[in-house]
Motif scaffolding. Structure first.
Motif, PDB file in Angstrom:
ATOM      1  N   GLN A   1     -24.105  91.370 -17.091  1.00 15.47           N
ATOM      2  CA  GLN A   1     -23.228  90.221 -17.286  1.00 15.47           C
ATOM      3  C   GLN A   1     -22.608  90.300 -18.665  1.00 15.47           C
ATOM      4  O   GLN A   1     -23.153  90.932 -19.576  1.00 15.47           O
TER       5      GLN A   1
ATOM      6  N   GLN B   1     -20.752  88.061 -13.956  1.00 17.37           N
ATOM      7  CA  GLN B   1     -21.987  88.756 -13.614  1.00 17.37           C
ATOM      8  C   GLN B   1     -21.739  89.699 -12.452  1.00 17.37           C
ATOM      9  O   GLN B   1     -20.956  89.384 -11.542  1.00 17.37           O
TER      10      GLN B   1
ATOM     11  N   ASP C   1     -18.620  83.490 -18.319  1.00 19.34           N
ATOM     12  CA  ASP C   1     -19.373  84.717 -18.042  1.00 19.34           C
ATOM     13  C   ASP C   1     -18.899  85.340 -16.736  1.00 19.34           C
ATOM     14  O   ASP C   1     -18.411  84.645 -15.832  1.00 19.34           O
TER      15      ASP C   1
ATOM     16  N   ILE D   1     -26.114  82.156 -16.232  1.00 19.24           N
ATOM     17  CA  ILE D   1     -24.724  82.592 -16.235  1.00 19.24           C
ATOM     18  C   ILE D   1     -23.854  81.345 -16.367  1.00 19.24           C
ATOM     19  O   ILE D   1     -23.951  80.430 -15.543  1.00 19.24           O
TER      20      ILE D   1
ATOM     21  N   TYR E   1     -28.097  95.276 -12.814  1.00 17.99           N
ATOM     22  CA  TYR E   1     -27.586  93.945 -13.146  1.00 17.99           C
ATOM     23  C   TYR E   1     -26.850  94.040 -14.469  1.00 17.99           C
ATOM     24  O   TYR E   1     -27.272  94.738 -15.390  1.00 17.99           O
TER      25      TYR E   1
END
Length: 238
Positions: A133, A92, A90, A86, A131
């Motif tokens: 991102q 996340q 970015d 990351i 998850y």
């Protein structure tokens, strides 16, 4: 309008050598009964991690965990099978849900890593861990508030299991923008990453924050070039 101001120098400070952290809300060895959370916003940690260092594998459950690198690259592994890097730009999110394990460390061996890690109480408990991102260009934040976290799955920001909206903007001096509340019962917590701004007449400097509820619209004016503003609207009752 109800408001609370948290100045940068009133945060809890932890220095572990490889990790230097400033805690806006009670966390780990820092406990302040007057600063446990702001609505559903539970944790706002401002971390600096030494080159090559990080957090070994550890568990989480029933928390929405958002990570925003400010400088450098974060290496992430978790038991959903994700292994990612990351980077600055970015955003996340990890929905810990029914439970998972993960590790985080500075991906680089020659420079420190600076990041914000934010925890939000979830809307639904024990969901399947997930998850996500996303990468934004620097231009996405220029003189506007770009939505980066959203409860709307069809939006370009990362999806959160809560009625919460996060916006990030980088404003030139003199730029004035309004933030309109998105939810009936939401409160806005505004954290100034860099620069200087006024929020409805209250002056904030680097790493200061203000939490406001009982409002419809807020005026945010930059008083310094490259003022980087993070707005987090979260439910006040959850």
């Amino acid at each position: 309008m109800n408001k609370v101001i948290h100045r940068s120098d009133t945060r809890g400070i932890a220095d572990h050598g490889w990790l230097k952290a400033a805690h806006t809300f009670s966390f780990a060895g820092y406990h302040n009964p007057e600063r446990v959370h702001f609505g559903a916003l539970r944790v706002l940690n401002d971390d600096s991690i030494a080159a090559g260092m990080g957090f070994s594998t550890h568990p989480h459950d029933n928390m929405e965990i958002i990570t925003i690198p400010l400088k450098g690259d974060l290496e992430h592994k978790d038991t959903t099978g994700r292994q990612e890097v990351i980077r600055s730009g970015d955003v996340q999110i990890m929905s810990a849900g029914s439970g998972l394990y993960h590790s985080e460390k500075n991906h680089n061996k020659d420079q420190s890593l600076e990041l914000l890690q934010i925890w939000v109480f979830p809307k639904e408990r024990d969901i399947e861990p997930r998850y996500e991102q996303i990468t934004f260009s620097q231009e996405a934040f220029k003189n506007k508030f770009q939505e980066i976290v959203s409860p709307r799955k069809d939006y370009e920001g990362v999806w959160i299991n809560q009625d919460a909206y996060f916006y990030l903007g980088e404003l030139e001096s003199g730029i004035s923008l309004n933030y309109d509340k998105k939810t009936k019962d939401g409160g806005a917590y505004i954290f100034l990453i860099e620069g200087s701004i006024e929020v409805d007449g209250e002056l904030l400097n680097k790493r200061d924050a203000i939490g406001i509820n009982d409002f419809n619209s807020l005026n945010i004016t930059s008083t310094q070039n490259n003022s980087k503003v993070l707005i987090m609207e979260v439910p006040m009752a959850f």
